[in-house]
Enzyme design. Structure first.
Site, PDB file in Angstrom:
ATOM      1  N   HIS A 136     -20.927 -41.365 -36.383  1.00 59.67           N
ATOM      2  CA  HIS A 136     -19.926 -40.347 -35.426  1.00 59.67           C
ATOM      3  C   HIS A 136     -20.158 -41.460 -34.119  1.00 59.67           C
ATOM      4  O   HIS A 136     -19.669 -41.747 -33.342  1.00 59.67           O
ATOM      5  CB  HIS A 136     -20.699 -38.879 -34.715  1.00 59.67           C
ATOM      6  N   GLU A 158     -11.715 -33.776 -32.770  1.00 57.54           N
ATOM      7  CA  GLU A 158     -13.058 -33.969 -32.941  1.00 57.54           C
ATOM      8  C   GLU A 158     -12.881 -35.448 -33.869  1.00 57.54           C
ATOM      9  O   GLU A 158     -12.503 -35.447 -34.233  1.00 57.54           O
ATOM     10  CB  GLU A 158     -13.907 -33.353 -33.591  1.00 57.54           C
ATOM     11  N   ASP A 216      -1.439 -19.586 -37.626  1.00 60.14           N
ATOM     12  CA  ASP A 216      -2.959 -19.219 -36.968  1.00 60.14           C
ATOM     13  C   ASP A 216      -3.773 -19.072 -37.562  1.00 60.14           C
ATOM     14  O   ASP A 216      -4.074 -18.820 -38.343  1.00 60.14           O
ATOM     15  CB  ASP A 216      -2.260 -17.812 -36.707  1.00 60.14           C
ATOM     16  N   LYS A 247     -18.291 -24.643 -40.864  1.00 56.60           N
ATOM     17  CA  LYS A 247     -18.478 -25.060 -39.869  1.00 56.60           C
ATOM     18  C   LYS A 247     -17.451 -26.018 -40.062  1.00 56.60           C
ATOM     19  O   LYS A 247     -16.536 -27.339 -39.825  1.00 56.60           O
ATOM     20  CB  LYS A 247     -18.659 -25.360 -38.384  1.00 56.60           C
TER      21      LYS A 247
HETATM   22  C1  MEV Z   1     -19.556 -31.321 -37.023  1.00 54.24           C
HETATM   23  O1  MEV Z   1     -18.202 -31.102 -36.479  1.00 54.24           O
HETATM   24  C2  MEV Z   1     -19.559 -30.302 -38.774  1.00 54.24           C
HETATM   25  C3  MEV Z   1     -20.908 -30.904 -39.258  1.00 54.24           C
HETATM   26  O2  MEV Z   1     -21.985 -29.939 -38.369  1.00 54.24           O
HETATM   27  C4  MEV Z   1     -21.313 -29.723 -40.291  1.00 54.24           C
HETATM   28  C5  MEV Z   1     -21.871 -29.292 -41.229  1.00 54.24           C
HETATM   29  O3  MEV Z   1     -23.529 -29.617 -41.016  1.00 54.24           O
HETATM   30  O4  MEV Z   1     -22.644 -29.558 -42.801  1.00 54.24           O
HETATM   31  C6  MEV Z   1     -20.693 -32.184 -39.529  1.00 54.24           C
END
Ligand code: MEV
Length: 442
Positions: A380, A83, A282, A266
């Site tokens: 991004h 990413e 892992d 995430k």
């Molecule tokens: C994207 O890979 C991760 C985010 O969505 C994390 C978040 O929203 O805190 C930007």
């Protein structure tokens, strides 16, 4: 350990120059970096020994997070991730955190639980008592399955018994806790579960069901915290104190809402997984442990939270289980995984866990700061602009110039990039633009 993890302008120099800088800082031979990473870090023949039905290997970018200081030590941190912006964001946030002294990490001993399920046990409280009374015998039996680990200072440490279910699905579950030292420990712990199971059946009068480790390794947690001065968080449009308010607000949102907590976590795992993969560990186990831990109270929660402390300091705290190894498994045979440990300069699994968790906290800070200020798309899109510039035919330093032009023009499209490239090449007549068919606009 690297003498420094600060390399201003690192992203601007060529891959070869970056390798030379990192080789120098980490005391690694630059040729080893090339040997370990060229060709994707794994040849087909070795891959064929890893898994079944191999057709080839699958490459991912290997970058390094910079500016990472954990418990007073600087680390160059390998990250494998597809990413865009994850490595840059972690490095950038680690720089802000560094201004407040870096990450402070505290690691539990590397304890993993072997689970043995027993069904059909008649008098469960009495059976539980017999298992607990046989504790020493069971630990000795368990240790027979892990003789090599005993030599490395590890071994089985405790026996616990839990009663689950009622009536038809009543069961006893026995945990043997194993100190895995620098191994992730899955094979060791599974071996322990299988070794003690027959004796547990005798002691309880039950039938043996599953014998396997638990990935909810909540005895093997890492806790990381950091202090970030407001001045380090300010953006062009917002002062640092307002950014702190925004980040605390983002944290509260995740604390109140599992839908947001999943995305917040995430963002943490963006960093944790990238280090986990780069070091040959892992990542599915780490992911499973992290999310089970996040839900341990019955309410799925953020693994990291942020608060204002004193007047103008942001404090972040992260806790999660971390089953990582620095010996055994993939590490023995994967050249790029071995290189990662060399660049990091860590030998203990606990130190590796501290670094991975710190990069997770940095990734989280980068995400919530961006969300609380400009929004995530701006950064991004700036990175996306580089891919669009390449797709438009830009090469070498044209890529950065075209990307900058289309970001400034707020026109990050293939047509926009082609126009910017034409303008750049206008004085030269020796290049014709490539034709583009089937390239999607963003
Ligand atoms: C994207 O890979 C991760 C985010 O969505 C994390 C978040 O929203 O805190 C930007």
């Amino acid at each position: 350990m690297a003498r420094t993890s600060r390399f201003p302008g690192f992203y601007k120099v060529s891959v070869d120059e970056r390798r030379a800088l990192i080789a120098d800082a980490t005391g690694t031979d630059a040729r080893d970096i090339a040997r370990s990473l060229d060709g994707g870090g794994l040849d087909g023949e070795t891959a064929d020994k890893f898994v079944e039905n191999v057709l080839g290997t699958y490459g991912l970018p290997y970058g390094v997070a910079l500016n990472v200081r954990v418990n007073g030590h600087d680390y160059v941190v390998p990250m494998v991730v597809e990413e865009p912006s994850v490595v840059a964001a972690a490095s950038n946030a680690a720089k802000m955190i560094r201004e407040g002294g870096g990450f402070i990490a505290e690691m539990d001993p590397p304890l993993m639980a072997a689970q043995v399920q027993l069904t059909g046990v008649r008098n469960r409280p009495a059976a539980m008592q017999r298992v607990l009374e046989a504790r020493e015998e069971l630990l000795a039996l368990a240790d027979q399955a892990i003789v090599g680990l005993l030599e490395r200072g590890g071994g089985s440490r405790a026996v616990e018994v839990r009663m689950l279910g009622t009536d038809d699905d009543a069961m006893l579950v026995v945990h043997v806790l194993v100190d895995c030292r620098d191994a992730m420990g899955a094979n060791l712990v599974n071996g322990v579960a299988e070794r003690v199971a027959p004796r547990l059946a005798e002691l309880t009068g039950g039938r043996v069901g599953l014998r396997i480790l638990s990935n909810l390794c909540d005895r093997r947690c890492v806790r990381v915290h950091c202090h970030v001065p407001a001045s380090a968080l300010a953006t062009d449009a917002m002062d640092g104190s307002s950014v702190i308010d925004g980040i605390v607000n983002a944290s509260r949102f995740a604390e109140l809402d599992p839908y947001r907590a999943a995305t917040h976590n995430k963002g943490i795992m963006n960093g944790v997984d990238a280090v986990t993969i780069a070091t040959g560990n892992d990542w599915r186990a780490v992911e499973a442990g992290a999310h089970a831990f996040a839900a341990r109270t019955g309410h799925y929660s953020p693994l990291a939270t942020w608060r204002r402390s004193q007047h103008d300091v942001l404090v972040g705290r992260l806790e999660l289980p971390m089953a990582l190894g620095t010996v055994g498994g993939t590490l023995r045979v994967h050249p790029a995984a071995r290189l990662s440990l060399q660049l990091l300069g860590v030998t203990s699994a606990q130190d590796l866990a501290a670094v991975a968790a710190s990069v997770g906290l940095a990734s989280n800070l980068a995400a919530v700061r961006a969300l609380a200020t400009d929004g995530i798309q701006r950064g991004h899109m700036a990175l996306h602009a580089r891919s669009v510039a390449v797709a438009a035919g830009a090469t070498g330093d044209e890529v950065e110039r075209v990307a900058t032009a289309i970001v400034e023009a707020r026109d990050i499209t293939l047509d926009g990039a082609r126009r910017a490239l034409s303008a750049l090449l206008a004085p030269r007549s020796d290049r014709s633009l490539p034709r583009f068919e089937g390239v999607d606009e963003p």
